[in-house]
Design a protein around this motif. Sequence first.
Motif, short mmCIF file in Angstrom:
data_model
loop_
_atom_site.label_atom_id
_atom_site.label_comp_id
_atom_site.label_asym_id
_atom_site.label_seq_id
_atom_site.Cartn_x
_atom_site.Cartn_y
_atom_site.Cartn_z
N ASN A 184 66.18 70.03 41.68
CA ASN A 184 67.15 71.09 41.45
C ASN A 184 66.44 72.42 41.24
O ASN A 184 65.24 72.47 40.96
CB ASN A 184 68.01 70.78 40.21
N THR B 128 69.28 74.37 47.08
CA THR B 128 68.56 75.39 46.31
C THR B 128 68.33 76.61 47.19
O THR B 128 67.80 76.49 48.30
CB THR B 128 67.21 74.84 45.82
N ALA C 261 65.68 76.38 36.12
CA ALA C 261 66.62 77.14 35.30
C ALA C 261 66.14 78.58 35.15
O ALA C 261 64.95 78.84 34.97
CB ALA C 261 66.76 76.49 33.92
N ARG D 51 78.13 85.53 28.66
CA ARG D 51 78.55 84.17 29.09
C ARG D 51 78.99 84.19 30.55
O ARG D 51 78.73 83.23 31.30
CB ARG D 51 79.66 83.66 28.19
N MET E 136 75.22 82.54 37.10
CA MET E 136 73.91 82.08 37.52
C MET E 136 73.88 80.56 37.69
O MET E 136 73.24 80.03 38.59
CB MET E 136 72.86 82.51 36.48
N GLN E 137 74.59 79.88 36.81
CA GLN E 137 74.66 78.43 36.91
C GLN E 137 75.33 78.01 38.23
O GLN E 137 74.86 77.10 38.92
CB GLN E 137 75.42 77.85 35.73
N LYS E 138 76.42 78.67 38.58
CA LYS E 138 77.10 78.36 39.83
C LYS E 138 76.24 78.70 41.04
O LYS E 138 76.26 77.99 42.06
CB LYS E 138 78.43 79.14 39.89
N MET F 40 75.86 84.19 32.67
CA MET F 40 75.19 82.89 32.63
C MET F 40 75.93 81.84 33.46
O MET F 40 75.31 81.04 34.17
CB MET F 40 75.07 82.42 31.17
N LEU F 41 77.25 81.86 33.38
CA LEU F 41 78.04 80.93 34.19
C LEU F 41 77.87 81.23 35.68
O LEU F 41 77.78 80.31 36.50
CB LEU F 41 79.51 81.03 33.79
N GLN G 111 72.92 76.21 41.08
CA GLN G 111 73.14 74.77 41.06
C GLN G 111 74.12 74.34 42.14
O GLN G 111 74.98 73.52 41.93
CB GLN G 111 73.63 74.32 39.68
#
Length: 350
Positions: free
Chosen positions: A136, A125, A139, A110, A116-118, A113-114, A121
């Motif tokens: 965007n 880009t 993913a 987790r 990578m999201q930060k 994943m968090l 996003q």
Amino acid sequence: MRIRAVIVRIVRQFIHDKRTLALLVVAPLLVLSLMYLVFNGDTYQPKIGTVQLPAAITEKLTAADAEVTTYDTVEAAEAALADQEIDAFIRLDQGAAQVKLEGSDPSKNRAVMLLMQKTLQGQATPAGITQNPNGNAAAPEFEYLHGSADMSSFDSFSPVLIGLFAFFFVFLIAGVSFLRERTSGTLERLLATPLRRWEIVVGYMAGFGIFTSLQAVLIAGFTVYALGSLMVGSFGYVLLIMLLLSLTALSFGTLLSAFANTEFQMIQFIPIVIVPQVFFSGLFDLESISPWLRWITHITPLKYGADALHGIMIRGEGWSGIALDVYVLAGLSFVFMLANVLALRKHRKI
């Protein structure tokens, strides 16, 4: 006056019972201190490997407080991931971020994943990343070296839990049972026979070991086959570790029973002996704890058992992966048995 007499008697009893005073005062402070150090540590920083990523992405990962290691080839990153040197590695495939997770720890998954999201996003880009129709960043695609996206927290914690339950109940039952043997006079009568101390200790270990082995088999079998816990490696290796962990708890419990005079005093060892092992067994992330405190893990039998069980059940490790844990548990059992032999000296001189 009669009530006062009862109060005075109880106060005097507590004053003369140093173990109970320690249980009331020292044990709660010790447990609370451990909880503070475990839960109030630094935020975990994911260890990320990168393979030929644009510098902008690497800089964003570093700015997000990740520990970034750059590898020249995918094979080198794969090897580091297999050795648990990193939590995941990232590479680009036709403009899409490919993330491969080590996968054995859901909390670290987790965190990655968090991260990578930060990273992907943000306001802009990163260069080299393909954009979706909304403008965007596309993913990232995740894959797992061990486990899967469906792996539950119970799958991750069950190796530690079965080791904990086996160790705790064997420690308690063995200590109380051996204490009863001593207080009932059975041990004294055995010591009056030609039996040597080591023969008595080995006999007790073997006798109690039959039932503790049965308990270990039942706990492991029920967890894997009835509760459906993740099982990648050999169930035989799981039984081996459970038996060694039970033997260590058995020899340790009988040893500490020599320093208790009542069953209540035996139970008083739990906050000092069992609770710290729970904190350092793997149920909580130890990498966020201060390094000066991590040395405790090297002297806790439960940590070695839990590490081996986790490696077998989650990562499918074989003998090479658990050999050190096996040797340590076997060595600790031998040391505790030897200490048991020496502890019997106060009951009989040979």
